[in-house]
Design an enzyme around this catalytic site. Structure first.
Site, PDB file in Angstrom:
ATOM      1  N   SER A   1      28.853  -5.611  14.816  1.00 24.23           N
ATOM      2  CA  SER A   1      27.748  -6.439  14.339  1.00 24.23           C
ATOM      3  C   SER A   1      27.641  -7.732  15.142  1.00 24.23           C
ATOM      4  O   SER A   1      28.616  -8.183  15.744  1.00 24.23           O
ATOM      5  CB  SER A   1      27.959  -6.799  12.864  1.00 24.23           C
ATOM      6  OG  SER A   1      28.054  -5.633  12.096  1.00 24.23           O
TER       7      SER A   1
HETATM    8  N1  SAH Z   1      31.738  -3.890  10.846  1.00 23.18           N
HETATM    9  C1  SAH Z   1      32.176  -3.200  12.036  1.00 23.18           C
HETATM   10  C2  SAH Z   1      31.383  -1.949  12.377  1.00 23.18           C
HETATM   11  C3  SAH Z   1      29.928  -1.930  12.041  1.00 23.18           C
HETATM   12  S1  SAH Z   1      29.122  -0.414  12.522  1.00 23.18           S
HETATM   13  C4  SAH Z   1      32.173  -4.135  13.204  1.00 23.18           C
HETATM   14  O1  SAH Z   1      31.421  -5.098  13.214  1.00 23.18           O
HETATM   15  O2  SAH Z   1      32.933  -3.876  14.136  1.00 23.18           O
HETATM   16  C5  SAH Z   1      29.324   0.527  11.032  1.00 23.18           C
HETATM   17  C6  SAH Z   1      30.582   1.328  10.998  1.00 23.18           C
HETATM   18  O3  SAH Z   1      30.568   2.092   9.799  1.00 23.18           O
HETATM   19  C7  SAH Z   1      30.730   2.317  12.140  1.00 23.18           C
HETATM   20  O4  SAH Z   1      31.943   2.108  12.783  1.00 23.18           O
HETATM   21  C8  SAH Z   1      30.682   3.676  11.454  1.00 23.18           C
HETATM   22  O5  SAH Z   1      31.489   4.632  12.096  1.00 23.18           O
HETATM   23  C9  SAH Z   1      31.162   3.335  10.056  1.00 23.18           C
HETATM   24  N2  SAH Z   1      30.771   4.258   8.985  1.00 23.18           N
HETATM   25  C10 SAH Z   1      29.566   4.802   8.747  1.00 23.18           C
HETATM   26  N3  SAH Z   1      29.609   5.608   7.659  1.00 23.18           N
HETATM   27  C11 SAH Z   1      30.886   5.555   7.191  1.00 23.18           C
HETATM   28  C12 SAH Z   1      31.563   6.154   6.088  1.00 23.18           C
HETATM   29  N4  SAH Z   1      30.962   7.006   5.258  1.00 23.18           N
HETATM   30  N5  SAH Z   1      32.858   5.867   5.900  1.00 23.18           N
HETATM   31  C13 SAH Z   1      33.516   5.034   6.758  1.00 23.18           C
HETATM   32  N6  SAH Z   1      32.941   4.442   7.817  1.00 23.18           N
HETATM   33  C14 SAH Z   1      31.628   4.681   8.025  1.00 23.18           C
END
Ligand code: SAH
Length: 291
Positions: A126
């Site tokens: 993000s």
């Molecule tokens: N907050 C993190 C990543 C944001 S992107 C950062 O800033 O680094 C959103 C993340 O959610 C991604 O890595 C994706 O793989 C994860 N995601 C999406 N659906 C998910 C689920 N059902 N369970 C766990 N992770 C999930």
């Protein structure tokens, strides 16, 4: 509906209509979180073009500022977010200064630019203003000794920030459903100021479906979700402590960052903080095939 990867690749405050932007920019000034830097931060939805459209001299100045940006250090990034009111507390500034964002972005990426970045597997880290916004919203629920859950922990950046805030007596749990990203996040955290907390176990990063929460360390004082849910998963509400707060983007094409507070009697109060655009909270399969 299939979304192109350029649409789903961003995590930032979302400004849907270009022709409305000058109005939005005007009203944004009234809200402490919604200062010009917030809007300049989206990458595809470039506000530089919006600035040009406004013809406002203030925005032209901002455009020059951004074009010759001096934000090339983590501290500079934090100061910028403070200057424009996105970071409002000393604690959030301290933690974002201590956890160097460069350790969490792909090599060669402009780490301190206020923009989300691709991290592979159709996921992003993000934008700094979204991390700062969520830390501010959760600050009171990230006191030493408290329990925090970061769903969709991706690079591990925010989980590391949570871990520093809740300290060695607390718990900061990241849940991410892409195993490769969990492995990467462990490596990132090991290089960061939160390394010792990971070693000692107050910070942990797990592979799992975050829609189920992580019951082992429930109830949580703070739950953050880093991906947009079509609706709020019930297990996350169930795993919130009375007095606890959940921050979660909700929606599909149009998303709002929801702030859900669990009251002492177990009832919940909900409000919308702002419009955002996050990648979906979904199944691993759906994510890997591009949603
Ligand atoms: N907050 C993190 C990543 C944001 S992107 C950062 O800033 O680094 C959103 C993340 O959610 C991604 O890595 C994706 O793989 C994860 N995601 C999406 N659906 C998910 C689920 N059902 N369970 C766990 N992770 C999930």
């Amino acid at each position: 509906m299939k979304m192109s990867s350029s649409v789903v690749a961003y995590t930032f405050r979302h400004f849907p209509q270009l022709h409305n932007r000058s109005l939005q920019l005007f009203s944004l000034h009234r809200h402490p979180f919604r200062q010009p830097c917030t809007v300049t931060s989206s990458s595809s939805c470039s506000l530089l073009s919006a600035f040009s459209l406004t013809g406002n001299s203030f925005f032209r100045k901002m455009e020059r500022y951004w074009a010759g940006s001096s934000i090339n250090k983590n501290k500079g990034m934090v100061e910028h977010l403070q200057r424009y009111g996105v970071i409002q507390s000393k604690k959030v500034a301290e933690v974002m200064e201590t956890i160097d964002r460069a350790l969490f972005v792909p090599d060669g990426s402009p780490a301190y630019e206020d923009s989300p970045m691709q991290i592979g597997f159709n996921a992003t880290i993000s934008a700094p203003h979204m991390h700062a916004t969520c830390l501010q919203l959760l600050e009171k629920n990230l006191q030493p000794g408290m329990h925090a859950l970061d769903v969709g922990s991706g690079t591990g950046y925010l989980t590391a920030c949570f871990a520093l805030m809740v300290g060695p007596q607390g718990r900061a749990i990241g849940v991410e459903h892409i195993p490769e990203l969990v492995a990467l996040s462990v490596k990132n955290v090991e290089k960061s100021a939160a390394a010792q907390l990971l070693k000692d176990g107050s910070l942990a990063l797990h592979v799992g479906d975050g829609r189920e929460g992580w019951p082992e360390f429930a109830p949580y004082d703070a739950i953050h979700v880093g991906a947009a849910a079509p609706e709020i998963p019930q297990p996350l509400i169930d795993q919130l402590k009375p007095g606890g707060r959940l921050v979660i983007p909700v929606g599909n094409m149009f998303q709002e960052l929801k702030v859900v507070d669990k009251n002492e009697d177990g009832s919940v109060t909900m409000r919308s903080e702002t419009s955002v655009r996050y990648v979906p909270l979904t199944s691993r399969e759906a994510q890997l095939r591009g949603y």
